[in-house]
Design a protein around this motif. Sequence first.
Motif, PDB file in Angstrom:
ATOM      1  N   HIS A 252     -17.094  30.621  39.840  1.00  0.00           N
ATOM      2  CA  HIS A 252     -16.306  29.393  40.024  1.00  0.00           C
ATOM      3  C   HIS A 252     -15.319  29.547  41.173  1.00  0.00           C
TER       4      HIS A 252
ATOM      5  N   HIS B 256     -13.877  27.680  45.193  1.00  0.00           N
ATOM      6  CA  HIS B 256     -13.722  26.486  46.022  1.00  0.00           C
ATOM      7  C   HIS B 256     -13.697  26.883  47.496  1.00  0.00           C
TER       8      HIS B 256
ATOM      9  N   CYS C 148     -16.030  21.805  40.403  1.00  0.00           N
ATOM     10  CA  CYS C 148     -15.061  20.747  40.052  1.00  0.00           C
ATOM     11  C   CYS C 148     -15.390  19.418  40.738  1.00  0.00           C
TER      12      CYS C 148
ATOM     13  N   TYR D 111     -10.150  14.477  38.244  1.00  0.00           N
ATOM     14  CA  TYR D 111      -9.809  14.175  39.640  1.00  0.00           C
ATOM     15  C   TYR D 111     -10.537  12.920  40.104  1.00  0.00           C
TER      16      TYR D 111
ATOM     17  N   HIS E 244     -15.561  20.787  35.222  1.00  0.00           N
ATOM     18  CA  HIS E 244     -14.121  20.749  34.938  1.00  0.00           C
ATOM     19  C   HIS E 244     -13.978  19.516  34.057  1.00  0.00           C
TER      20      HIS E 244
ATOM     21  N   HIS F 299     -13.408  27.226  33.810  1.00  0.00           N
ATOM     22  CA  HIS F 299     -12.004  27.615  33.539  1.00  0.00           C
ATOM     23  C   HIS F 299     -11.463  26.954  32.274  1.00  0.00           C
TER      24      HIS F 299
ATOM     25  N   ASP G 231     -11.723  30.841  40.136  1.00  0.00           N
ATOM     26  CA  ASP G 231     -11.231  29.496  40.451  1.00  0.00           C
ATOM     27  C   ASP G 231     -10.428  29.520  41.752  1.00  0.00           C
TER      28      ASP G 231
HETATM   29 ZN   LIG Z   1     -11.385  22.845  38.263  1.00  0.00          ZN
END
Ligand SMILES: [Zn+2]
Length: 553
Positions: A63, A65, A92, A193, A221, A251, A416
């Motif tokens: 996980h 980004h 995510c 989000y 997520h 997470h 994360d």
């Molecule tokens: Zn996330």
Amino acid sequence: MTTYGMVLANGRILDGCGNPWYWGDLGVQEGRITEIAPPGSLTGRRMIDAGGRFVTPGFIDIHTHSDLSILVNRRAESAVHQGVTTQLIGNCGMSPAPTSEAHLAEMRRLWGTISDQPEVDWRWHTFGQYLKTLQNGGLGINIACLAGHGALRIASMGLSEVAPTTAQLDQMKILLDEAMQSGAYGMSTGLVYPPGCYASTEEIISLCRVVSRYHGMYASHIRGERETILEAVTEAIRIGREAGVPVQISHNAPKFGAPCDASANLSLVDEARRRGQDVTVDNDLHTDLAPALTGGLPQQIQDWPAEEISKLLRNPEKRNAIRDEIIRDKKPAFGPAGLLKHGQWQRITMLHAPKNPEVVGKTIQVIAHERGCNPFDSYFDLIVENGHAAEAIFDYIDEKNIRLLLQHPAVMISSDGQVLAPYGFLNDPPPYSPCSYGEFPGVLERYVRDEPVLTLQEAVRKMTSFPAQRLGLRDRGVLREGAWADIVVFDLECVHDRATNLYPHTYPFENFPHEYPEGIDNVMVNGIMVVEGQEHSGALPGKVLRRKNSHSH
Ligand SMILES: [Zn+2]
């Protein structure tokens, strides 16, 4: 007797499958592990003496980004220094592809300032083109990628808050199909989000049916990790069941405001597994996150230009309405916003405030006291004064839940975080991201060596063969003849994370700006040494990994 290209001699070998270590030599030739034999029995043109240190598979971080930061720093500094040799990006709900001409501006705005860096040229449109861009410039580690539901939705309909029309949903399916054919490992969502928070369960199920045709996975997520955590885990499991896809709950530590500890969400996972559904979880070991203060605002305004947000917050009536909306939290906002909802101002510590440097290192509670106003107003005032540049450390996770998650057999270890470097754009200013520098050494130091939460072999399994299994990687994440030579050599006695700060914080912060960890001595990616004596060699042997049976290479 064969002479191999390289031999790692006299190591305590951990195979990654959870077995205790054994003594051995490990021969590497043309990127792969060619032989494992008793110590002293292999010869190589290059001999590296592990000297009794642990030799394990490279860590696989399921996980992250790093979608754009890996383009800015192809050496993957903060990741490879931790022993990470493969990352899964596109989590995510956010991947940088696919894009559409009509909605590229919205996409770039969501990614923030990094989207204007020269290395990020946005010349790709399809997912396959983005993967080619990744591969063409070379990579310090291997990268596997998920298609982000947010990217699909933005490409089809922008940041619209409504449900897609049939044509828009069909467009999303076509884009997802292309991503899966190009080698995506599945689809991710970010349901707190924008634009994921506007999507119904049914929208996600119908997209996951495309993923199912390619035997990909669904990573989420979930829709709230606090008050609604159990409903949100239930939704993720339902999506997997109805669409016929394995589920990875990202997470999954309960955040401040959750009505239960982690045993409650984990028992939903256990129950699904008993029924025969493949549901797994990942988590990182950090109790904090340092987003912009604007991240705590209601979703539909948090990405507005700073001047417009300030205008809104300067109007007393609108300010009150925003405060009410944060407290009601009807469309569950991301974890840290729970500290606003529950008035936990002593858990929010200012990190950046260019217009008010005197507040850095102080909590919102203290700042409010000094300014003689209520903490909610101080929070809003700091946004009015600094815009998106105001950032704080939100301590929103109870360490007890991190231990519970670490010990559950269906939970793997993820960061994360993202690829960062202590130089250049990625350090200007240094972001607060301890997980990006200290995740894997932190687990080894704190939860294996100093406190026996996990055995070493179990911790390594959760960093290697388990995430490999989730991704369907049969020849990574294990030390076995024929597997790719993604390998870490470390000295457990010396492993030290220099990025983590414990709550309550002292100021100046103990481990910030972050530094690389100690004790991770050698890291090999596809048989090439990328970290040697804790120094980056400059080599870029990483590959873009594509899901098995995908069409383009
Ligand atoms: Zn996330």
